[in-house]
Design an enzyme around this catalytic site. Structure first.
Site, PDB file in Angstrom:
ATOM      1  N   ARG A  90       0.864  -1.183   0.000  1.00 47.36           N
ATOM      2  CA  ARG A  90       0.000   0.000   0.000  1.00 47.36           C
ATOM      3  C   ARG A  90       0.900   1.231   0.000  1.00 47.36           C
ATOM      4  O   ARG A  90       1.746   1.389   0.877  1.00 47.36           O
ATOM      5  CB  ARG A  90      -0.867   0.006   1.256  1.00 47.36           C
ATOM      6  CG  ARG A  90      -1.660   1.282   1.354  1.00 47.36           C
ATOM      7  CD  ARG A  90      -2.405   1.366   2.660  1.00 47.36           C
ATOM      8  NE  ARG A  90      -3.151   2.606   2.697  1.00 47.36           N
ATOM      9  CZ  ARG A  90      -3.253   3.380   3.771  1.00 47.36           C
ATOM     10  NH1 ARG A  90      -2.670   3.033   4.894  1.00 47.36           N
ATOM     11  NH2 ARG A  90      -3.953   4.478   3.715  1.00 47.36           N
ATOM     12  N   HIS A 207     -16.745   6.549   3.446  1.00 47.66           N
ATOM     13  CA  HIS A 207     -15.755   5.774   4.206  1.00 47.66           C
ATOM     14  C   HIS A 207     -15.583   6.487   5.549  1.00 47.66           C
ATOM     15  O   HIS A 207     -14.899   7.516   5.644  1.00 47.66           O
ATOM     16  CB  HIS A 207     -14.432   5.729   3.419  1.00 47.66           C
ATOM     17  CG  HIS A 207     -13.321   5.027   4.135  1.00 47.66           C
ATOM     18  ND1 HIS A 207     -12.808   3.811   3.729  1.00 47.66           N
ATOM     19  CD2 HIS A 207     -12.623   5.354   5.247  1.00 47.66           C
ATOM     20  CE1 HIS A 207     -11.857   3.429   4.552  1.00 47.66           C
ATOM     21  NE2 HIS A 207     -11.714   4.360   5.483  1.00 47.66           N
ATOM     22  N   GLY A 209     -14.241   6.120   9.038  1.00 49.82           N
ATOM     23  CA  GLY A 209     -13.421   5.432  10.042  1.00 49.82           C
ATOM     24  C   GLY A 209     -12.840   6.495  10.945  1.00 49.82           C
ATOM     25  O   GLY A 209     -13.445   7.552  11.139  1.00 49.82           O
ATOM     26  N   GLY A 211     -10.030   8.022  10.136  1.00 46.62           N
ATOM     27  CA  GLY A 211      -9.954   8.948   9.003  1.00 46.62           C
ATOM     28  C   GLY A 211     -11.231   8.746   8.205  1.00 46.62           C
ATOM     29  O   GLY A 211     -11.721   7.622   8.135  1.00 46.62           O
ATOM     30  N   ARG A 240      -9.040  14.897  13.149  1.00 45.94           N
ATOM     31  CA  ARG A 240      -8.730  15.933  12.142  1.00 45.94           C
ATOM     32  C   ARG A 240      -9.917  16.857  11.941  1.00 45.94           C
ATOM     33  O   ARG A 240     -11.067  16.424  11.988  1.00 45.94           O
ATOM     34  CB  ARG A 240      -8.384  15.294  10.792  1.00 45.94           C
ATOM     35  CG  ARG A 240      -7.140  14.464  10.791  1.00 45.94           C
ATOM     36  CD  ARG A 240      -6.794  14.048   9.362  1.00 45.94           C
ATOM     37  NE  ARG A 240      -5.845  12.956   9.376  1.00 45.94           N
ATOM     38  CZ  ARG A 240      -6.039  11.775   8.757  1.00 45.94           C
ATOM     39  NH1 ARG A 240      -7.133  11.563   8.048  1.00 45.94           N
ATOM     40  NH2 ARG A 240      -5.122  10.840   8.833  1.00 45.94           N
ATOM     41  N   GLY A 333     -18.844   3.419   9.613  1.00 41.91           N
ATOM     42  CA  GLY A 333     -19.852   3.143   8.576  1.00 41.91           C
ATOM     43  C   GLY A 333     -20.345   1.705   8.591  1.00 41.91           C
ATOM     44  O   GLY A 333     -21.517   1.437   8.314  1.00 41.91           O
ATOM     45  N   GLU A 384      -9.417  -3.411   2.096  1.00 45.33           N
ATOM     46  CA  GLU A 384      -8.325  -2.838   1.303  1.00 45.33           C
ATOM     47  C   GLU A 384      -7.242  -3.880   1.021  1.00 45.33           C
ATOM     48  O   GLU A 384      -6.660  -3.893  -0.057  1.00 45.33           O
ATOM     49  CB  GLU A 384      -7.742  -1.624   2.031  1.00 45.33           C
ATOM     50  CG  GLU A 384      -8.701  -0.434   1.989  1.00 45.33           C
ATOM     51  CD  GLU A 384      -8.411   0.633   3.033  1.00 45.33           C
ATOM     52  OE1 GLU A 384      -8.703   0.382   4.222  1.00 45.33           O
ATOM     53  OE2 GLU A 384      -7.907   1.697   2.680  1.00 45.33           O
TER      54      GLU A 384
END
Ligand code: ADP
Length: 397
Positions: A90, A207, A209, A211, A240, A333, A384
């Site tokens: 990744r 998405h 999570g 983040g 954030r 989610g 992922e």
């Protein structure tokens, strides 16, 4: 073929060994505190108990050696070294250079280095992971799978900031988006669950999570996404800020006599639902408990989070000229019927209705919209690692 999937951070390394035929996870684990005292490797071979080994890990080379040892040792190992057919890495930032996954060679490594100033915390760590694997498995092919690649189909009008164009030309300052592997996987899977081809659907993927990001996927192609040059833009996240007026930075610097780095740290680590909840938590399980027991900060944080998601859904519906399906994924989610409920109950403006019973689902594919809903609502667990393994297999078989 057995595919080793590596997600390498600055002090941690997550791995999964996946069988490309059955798509089963043969072993998964995590090296923590690389280069720091108290490092350990934790892994779970398929069908066996979790193993924890506290052992020094001065660098990523040692971490990769320990991963290989965990996978191949005589006691609880699951493969022989020569059975590992390929490694998928990744990579956080592929800039504009990478629009899809690629087999890693010297030119690819150089290109990942070249865009490292766009992701100075992540890309160098990803490269360390690649080099460490090359040392231990020099003849095994490796593939780079980029978090930004799926979003490279965004049109110019969506990816440009309203900045002087020369900054884009000189430095590549634009919106790139992240979580691309997840948005791609979930949008395809949601189409499958609906029995449609992705080309037939206008879809919004949420998405959510620690983040969090939203993307608009029209006919299988990403046309907009909420994260930007960095993962700081867009939704309010665990810690954030998401979208803010950039002038806030200078304002806080002056008021608190703080440096740019200090304020950047505040925006990334001390904000979001954590900051809004008076530091109650960044975890939505704690926030839900707080919300239900009357904690004012928890309510404030969850309400602001939900409002921002709804606003993006409205914006992306406008961007695509409609929406057929909205899919929820990632930690919140997939698992929080509470948060999904708060979001979906504000989607009456697009004719969406929620089936409260179906919305009790945790972590499995499920349509959660009501029979009369004009927009399909779905829960689709992201994967992922599997998406990385599939790309790796496709390029190395
Ligand atoms: P990331 O990969 O960004 O670290 P994840 O997608 O793993 O994040 O999501 C982690 C978050 O998911 C946790 O911080 C928590 O807020 C949320 N989460 C996980 N399980 C639940 C649950 N059962 N109910 C509500 N939220 C949950």
């Amino acid at each position: 073929m057995k595919i080793l999937v590596i997600n390498c951070g600055s002090s941690s390394l997550k791995f999964q060994l996946i069988d490309s035929d059955s798509e089963a996870v043969i072993c998964k684990g995590l090296c923590e505190r690389i280069g720091i005292d108290g490092s350990q490797i934790v892994y779970t071979p398929e069908g066996k108990d979790k193993v924890t080994k506290v052992t020094p890990m001065p660098d990523h080379n040692r971490a990769i050696e320990l991963v290989i040892e965990a996978l191949t040792n005589a006691e609880d190992g699951v493969v022989k070294l020569e059975e590992i057919g390929a490694v998928g890495h990744r990579i956080v930032h592929g800039g504009e250079k990478f629009t899809k996954s690629v087999v890693i060679n010297d030119e690819v490594i150089k290109a990942i280095e070249d865009v490292s100033d766009l992701a100075p915390l992540h890309n160098p760590a990803n490269l360390i992971g690649i080099r460490a694997c090359q040392k231990v498995m020099p003849s095994v092919p490796m593939v780079a799978v980029f978090d930004t690649a799926f979003h490279q189909t965004m049109p110019e009008e969506a990816y440009l900031y309203g900045l002087h164009y020369s900054y884009y030309e000189k430095y590549g300052i634009r919106r790139y988006g992240f979580h691309g592997t997840s948005h791609s996987y979930v949008s395809k899977r949601a189409a499958e669950v609906l029995g449609k081809d992705p080309s037939e659907l206008k879809m919004i993927v949420c998405h959510l999570g620690n983040g969090a990001s939203v993307s608009a996927v029209n006919g299988g192609k990403c046309v907009d996404t909420s994260m930007g040059l960095t993962p700081l833009e867009g939704l309010i996240m665990g810690t954030r800020t998401g979208d803010i007026d950039p002038s806030v930075v200078e304002f806080i610097m002056k008021k608190e006599n703080a440096s740019v780095a200090e304020v950047t740290n505040i925006l990334n680590k001390k904000s979001g639902v954590f900051g809004l909840s008076d530091e109650l938590s960044s975890d939505f399980r704690d926030l839900q408990a707080g919300y239900e027991s009357g904690h004012k900060g928890a309510k404030r944080a969850v309400d602001a989070f939900v409002y921002r998601v709804v606003k993006y859904i409205g914006a992306y519906t406008a961007a695509m000229g409609g929406v057929d399906a909205i899919a929820f994924t990632a930690g919140v989610g997939e698992n929080s019927g509470f948060v999904r409920g708060l979001i979906c109950n504000r989607l009456g403006f697009i004719g969406a209705t929620l089936d409260d019973e179906a919305n009790k689902v945790h972590g499995e594919d499920k349509i959660i919209s009501g029979a009369d809903s004009k927009v399909k609502l779905l829960v689709i667990p992201t994967n992922e690692e599997l998406a990385i393994a599939r790309d790796t297999y496709a390029l190395c078989k």
